[in-house]
Design a protein around this motif. Structure first.
Motif, PDB file in Angstrom:
ATOM      1  N   GLY A  93      -9.970  -4.735  -6.065  1.00 25.67           N
ATOM      2  CA  GLY A  93     -10.876  -3.598  -6.035  1.00 25.67           C
ATOM      3  C   GLY A  93     -10.226  -2.459  -5.273  1.00 25.67           C
ATOM      4  N   PHE A  94     -10.925  -1.333  -5.167  1.00 23.81           N
ATOM      5  CA  PHE A  94     -10.409  -0.179  -4.428  1.00 23.81           C
ATOM      6  C   PHE A  94     -10.867  -0.227  -2.973  1.00 23.81           C
ATOM      7  N   ASN A  95     -10.005   0.223  -2.060  1.00 26.92           N
ATOM      8  CA  ASN A  95     -10.409   0.389  -0.665  1.00 26.92           C
ATOM      9  C   ASN A  95     -10.854   1.828  -0.443  1.00 26.92           C
ATOM     10  N   GLU A  96     -11.096   2.196   0.808  1.00 25.77           N
ATOM     11  CA  GLU A  96     -11.594   3.528   1.133  1.00 25.77           C
ATOM     12  C   GLU A  96     -10.596   4.633   0.776  1.00 25.77           C
ATOM     13  N   GLN A  97      -9.308   4.319   0.796  1.00 31.52           N
ATOM     14  CA  GLN A  97      -8.265   5.299   0.463  1.00 31.52           C
ATOM     15  C   GLN A  97      -7.948   5.312  -1.035  1.00 31.52           C
ATOM     16  N   ARG A  98      -8.758   4.635  -1.820  1.00 31.72           N
ATOM     17  CA  ARG A  98      -8.584   4.485  -3.270  1.00 31.72           C
ATOM     18  C   ARG A  98      -7.240   3.843  -3.623  1.00 31.72           C
ATOM     19  N   LYS A  99      -6.906   2.839  -2.861  1.00 28.87           N
ATOM     20  CA  LYS A  99      -5.738   1.996  -3.130  1.00 28.87           C
ATOM     21  C   LYS A  99      -6.252   0.604  -3.460  1.00 28.87           C
ATOM     22  N   ALA A 100      -5.470  -0.150  -4.219  1.00 34.56           N
ATOM     23  CA  ALA A 100      -5.877  -1.502  -4.593  1.00 34.56           C
ATOM     24  C   ALA A 100      -5.909  -2.410  -3.374  1.00 34.56           C
ATOM     25  N   GLN A 101      -6.874  -3.306  -3.363  1.00 28.45           N
ATOM     26  CA  GLN A 101      -6.966  -4.310  -2.306  1.00 28.45           C
ATOM     27  C   GLN A 101      -7.519  -5.601  -2.897  1.00 28.45           C
ATOM     28  N   VAL A 102      -7.194  -6.704  -2.249  1.00 27.94           N
ATOM     29  CA  VAL A 102      -7.693  -8.012  -2.678  1.00 27.94           C
ATOM     30  C   VAL A 102      -9.105  -8.175  -2.135  1.00 27.94           C
TER      31      VAL A 102
ATOM     32  N   GLY B  20      -5.332   2.045 -10.552  1.00 25.35           N
ATOM     33  CA  GLY B  20      -6.381   1.113 -10.949  1.00 25.35           C
ATOM     34  C   GLY B  20      -6.043   0.222 -12.129  1.00 25.35           C
ATOM     35  N   LEU B  21      -4.816   0.275 -12.631  1.00 25.66           N
ATOM     36  CA  LEU B  21      -4.447  -0.577 -13.764  1.00 25.66           C
ATOM     37  C   LEU B  21      -4.575  -2.057 -13.413  1.00 25.66           C
ATOM     38  N   CYS B  22      -4.140  -2.433 -12.226  1.00 17.40           N
ATOM     39  CA  CYS B  22      -4.217  -3.838 -11.800  1.00 17.40           C
ATOM     40  C   CYS B  22      -5.664  -4.291 -11.664  1.00 17.40           C
ATOM     41  N   ILE B  23      -6.511  -3.414 -11.200  1.00 18.34           N
ATOM     42  CA  ILE B  23      -7.932  -3.736 -11.025  1.00 18.34           C
ATOM     43  C   ILE B  23      -8.604  -3.951 -12.377  1.00 18.34           C
ATOM     44  N   ASN B  24      -8.292  -3.075 -13.316  1.00 21.73           N
ATOM     45  CA  ASN B  24      -8.925  -3.150 -14.636  1.00 21.73           C
ATOM     46  C   ASN B  24      -8.453  -4.324 -15.472  1.00 21.73           C
ATOM     47  N   ILE B  25      -7.208  -4.753 -15.309  1.00 18.83           N
ATOM     48  CA  ILE B  25      -6.674  -5.823 -16.163  1.00 18.83           C
ATOM     49  C   ILE B  25      -7.012  -7.218 -15.654  1.00 18.83           C
ATOM     50  N   CYS B  26      -7.364  -7.348 -14.396  1.00 22.00           N
ATOM     51  CA  CYS B  26      -7.626  -8.672 -13.821  1.00 22.00           C
ATOM     52  C   CYS B  26      -8.829  -9.336 -14.498  1.00 22.00           C
ATOM     53  N   PRO B  27      -8.617 -10.516 -15.126  1.00 22.69           N
ATOM     54  CA  PRO B  27      -9.727 -11.172 -15.828  1.00 22.69           C
ATOM     55  C   PRO B  27     -10.779 -11.757 -14.887  1.00 22.69           C
TER      56      PRO B  27
ATOM     57  N   ARG C 221       0.814  -1.221   0.000  1.00 22.61           N
ATOM     58  CA  ARG C 221       0.000   0.000   0.000  1.00 22.61           C
ATOM     59  C   ARG C 221       0.844   1.267   0.000  1.00 22.61           C
ATOM     60  N   ALA C 222       2.065   1.179   0.502  1.00 19.19           N
ATOM     61  CA  ALA C 222       2.952   2.342   0.494  1.00 19.19           C
ATOM     62  C   ALA C 222       3.387   2.686  -0.937  1.00 19.19           C
ATOM     63  N   TRP C 223       3.470   1.692  -1.797  1.00 18.60           N
ATOM     64  CA  TRP C 223       3.895   1.928  -3.178  1.00 18.60           C
ATOM     65  C   TRP C 223       2.723   2.171  -4.119  1.00 18.60           C
ATOM     66  N   CYS C 224       1.530   1.686  -3.757  1.00 25.08           N
ATOM     67  CA  CYS C 224       0.349   1.808  -4.620  1.00 25.08           C
ATOM     68  C   CYS C 224      -0.095   3.267  -4.688  1.00 25.08           C
ATOM     69  N   LYS C 225      -0.227   3.783  -5.912  1.00 27.92           N
ATOM     70  CA  LYS C 225      -0.700   5.163  -6.083  1.00 27.92           C
ATOM     71  C   LYS C 225      -2.176   5.228  -6.447  1.00 27.92           C
ATOM     72  N   GLY C 226      -2.825   4.056  -6.566  1.00 26.67           N
ATOM     73  CA  GLY C 226      -4.261   4.015  -6.829  1.00 26.67           C
ATOM     74  C   GLY C 226      -4.642   4.272  -8.269  1.00 26.67           C
TER      75      GLY C 226
END
Length: 94
Positions: free
Chosen positions: A55-64, A43-50, A36-41
């Motif tokens: 998804g996004f968490n409350e801080q608009r960072k990626a989460q499983v 959303g590329l990882c979220i969009n590419i996942c088949p 989370r310290a490196w994630c800038k939010g």
């Protein structure tokens, strides 16, 4: 069953189906780690996942969100510009 599209010598499109037993040997579970310290939010990882595992968490960072659906394709890991996503192979279910 996998298929391969190709062209014959007469330039006709054909479909050749293959059966790959190696697919059965893939690990059943995977672990997705997001730094989370490196994630800038972005959303590329979220969009590419088949399988829509992330998804996004409350801080608009990626989460499983749905780890049980992860197929271990590593598209999220390879797409992340900040190297914030790591996918590890788990052990095969017994």
């Amino acid at each position: 069953m996998l298929g391969i599209l190709g062209f014959s010598k007469n330039n006709y499109l054909f479909f050749n189906s293959l059966s790959l037993w190696e697919v059965a040997a893939l690990p059943k579970k995977h672990e997705v780690i997001i730094n989370r310290a490196w994630c800038k939010g972005c959303g590329l990882c979220i969009n590419i996942c088949p399988k829509k595992v992330l998804g996004f968490n409350e801080q608009r960072k990626a989460q499983v969100e749905r780890i049980e659906d992860c197929i271990g394709c590593r598209q999220c890991e390879n797409t992340c510009p900040d190297f914030a996503v790591t996918v590890k192979e788990g052990k095969e279910d017994a």
